[in-house]
Enzyme design. Structure first.
Site, short mmCIF file in Angstrom:
data_model
loop_
_atom_site.label_atom_id
_atom_site.label_comp_id
_atom_site.label_asym_id
_atom_site.label_seq_id
_atom_site.Cartn_x
_atom_site.Cartn_y
_atom_site.Cartn_z
N ASP A 69 -5.15 -5.99 -5.03
CA ASP A 69 -5.30 -7.70 -5.23
C ASP A 69 -6.27 -8.25 -4.15
O ASP A 69 -6.44 -9.37 -4.17
CB ASP A 69 -4.05 -8.22 -5.30
CG ASP A 69 -3.03 -7.72 -4.39
OD1 ASP A 69 -3.24 -7.04 -3.41
OD2 ASP A 69 -1.63 -8.24 -4.40
N HIS B 206 -1.49 -9.26 0.13
CA HIS B 206 -0.38 -9.84 0.51
C HIS B 206 0.28 -9.20 1.85
O HIS B 206 0.35 -7.97 1.61
CB HIS B 206 0.76 -10.19 -0.43
CG HIS B 206 0.35 -10.93 -1.88
ND1 HIS B 206 -0.35 -10.25 -2.64
CD2 HIS B 206 -0.06 -12.41 -1.87
CE1 HIS B 206 -0.90 -11.14 -3.84
NE2 HIS B 206 -0.62 -12.44 -3.03
N ASP C 39 -2.66 -4.17 0.53
CA ASP C 39 -2.44 -5.21 -0.53
C ASP C 39 -2.85 -6.22 0.16
O ASP C 39 -2.87 -6.65 1.40
CB ASP C 39 -0.95 -5.08 -0.81
CG ASP C 39 -0.67 -6.06 -1.93
OD1 ASP C 39 -0.41 -5.71 -3.16
OD2 ASP C 39 -0.62 -7.32 -1.77
N HIS D 55 7.23 -6.30 -0.50
CA HIS D 55 8.20 -7.35 -0.22
C HIS D 55 9.48 -7.46 -0.22
O HIS D 55 10.23 -8.14 0.43
CB HIS D 55 7.69 -8.72 -1.26
CG HIS D 55 6.26 -8.81 -1.31
ND1 HIS D 55 5.41 -9.27 -0.22
CD2 HIS D 55 5.20 -8.99 -2.25
CE1 HIS D 55 4.29 -9.52 -0.34
NE2 HIS D 55 4.25 -9.51 -1.52
#
Ligand code: ZN
Length: 317
Positions: free
Chosen positions: A254, A169, A167, A130
């Protein structure tokens, strides 16, 4: 191929000293659990340990503005506990540990690029995907996978790098830093809508990088078949046409059904299959050169089971 080809592993308690404070989902216990699991299972012993190294300014500035690096260090030195947003916590040691996370991954990539190791996994924190050029976000300080991709291109005879981000996200930072560059192909499979809100299918890269970004958003509730289908049927054919020379994986765990931060229904076994698919790509296109780096994964049992299976698969294929 088996174990005559050596698997590198970054696994060090120093990454547990990045203290995000009480109640934070990205806490030191995540990595402690991974370290204990990979050690107790005997898997770590079967790998070649790669020691942490410090990413220097030249490394970090391939991904980040010099002012940003200075700002992170200043904030840590002055004892601030948050940087840029309410979710990204720091302690006095965090900048140094983040440098070692990026540096350890770079060191592992060096060994694979030189052929000293066949592939590897870096279990580090803080995570990186991120982190934008000039902004920390989502528990991330330095964008480990971008620093590694740029180092491979700068210091080894490697021009074309493929990054798969599995991931749950979207890796906004990785996409944005690389989106105008056709020499790095960034593909992501993630839940959408979800934090950070980027990663729509129509985000395909900009300017010279048009077409070198591929997003596969999945709706909440999507299962292992959907997750693996996106990788197998959409991402891998595009990656093969790109003809990469090195495969990097932003390996967050995740998307697992047990994860508290997202709502996909991926099971543990799917991460073994995803790993096999990416190793096949690396073997077919890149002389086997494959390195993965830990991103998210917030249910400790699921994180232990998936990282164990990931490493078992790296050792077995
Ligand atoms: Zn994540």
């Amino acid at each position: 191929m088996g174990e005559s080809r050596t698997v590198g592993l970054v696994l060090d308690a120093l990454f547990e000293r990045h203290d995000t404070g009480p109640g934070h989902p990205e806490h030191a216990g995540r990595l402690r659990r991974v370290r204990e699991t990979l050690t107790d299972s005997g898997l770590a012993k079967r790998c070649t340990r790669v020691e942490p190294a410090v990413a220097d300014d030249a490394d970090l500035q391939r991904a980040h503005a010099a002012e940003y690096i200075a700002r992170i260090e200043q904030a840590c030195n002055s004892g601030e506990r948050l940087i840029d947003s309410m979710d990204t916590a720091i302690c006095p040691e965090s900048a140094g540990i983040a440098r070692q996370a990026a540096g350890a991954l770079g060191h592992l990539c060096d060994a694979v690029a030189k052929g000293d190791l066949s592939r590897g996994f870096a279990a580090v924190r803080p995570p990186g995907h991120h982190a934008e050029r000039n902004l920390s976000m989502g528990f991330c300080l330095f964008n480990n996978v971008v620093v590694a991709a740029r180092r491979l291109q700068a210091e080894h005879p490697i021009e074309r790098v493929f990054i798969l981000d599995w991931d749950v996200h979207h890796g906004n930072g990785t996409q944005h830093i690389l989106e105008d560059d056709a020499s790095v192909f960034y593909a992501s499979v993630h839940q959408w809508p979800l934090y950070p809100g980027t990663g729509a299918a129509n985000e395909r890269g900009v300017d010279a990088g048009e077409g070198a970004t591929l997003n596969c958003p999945l709706p909440p509730g999507a299962d292992s078949d959907a997750f693996l289908g996106a990788i197998r049927d959409t991402i891998l054919p595009a990656a093969r046409s790109f003809e990469p020379e090195f495969v990097l994986v932003s390996a967050g765990f995740d998307a697992h059904r047990a994860d508290p931060l997202a709502a996909l229904e991926v099971d543990t076994e799917a991460y073994g299959e995803a790993t096999r698919l990416l190793l096949e790509l690396a073997n077919d296109c890149c002389d086997g050169r494959f390195v993965s780096v830990l991103e998210g994964g917030y249910d400790l049992d699921a994180l232990a089971a998936t990282t164990q299976l990931h490493l078992e698969t790296l050792l077995a294929h």
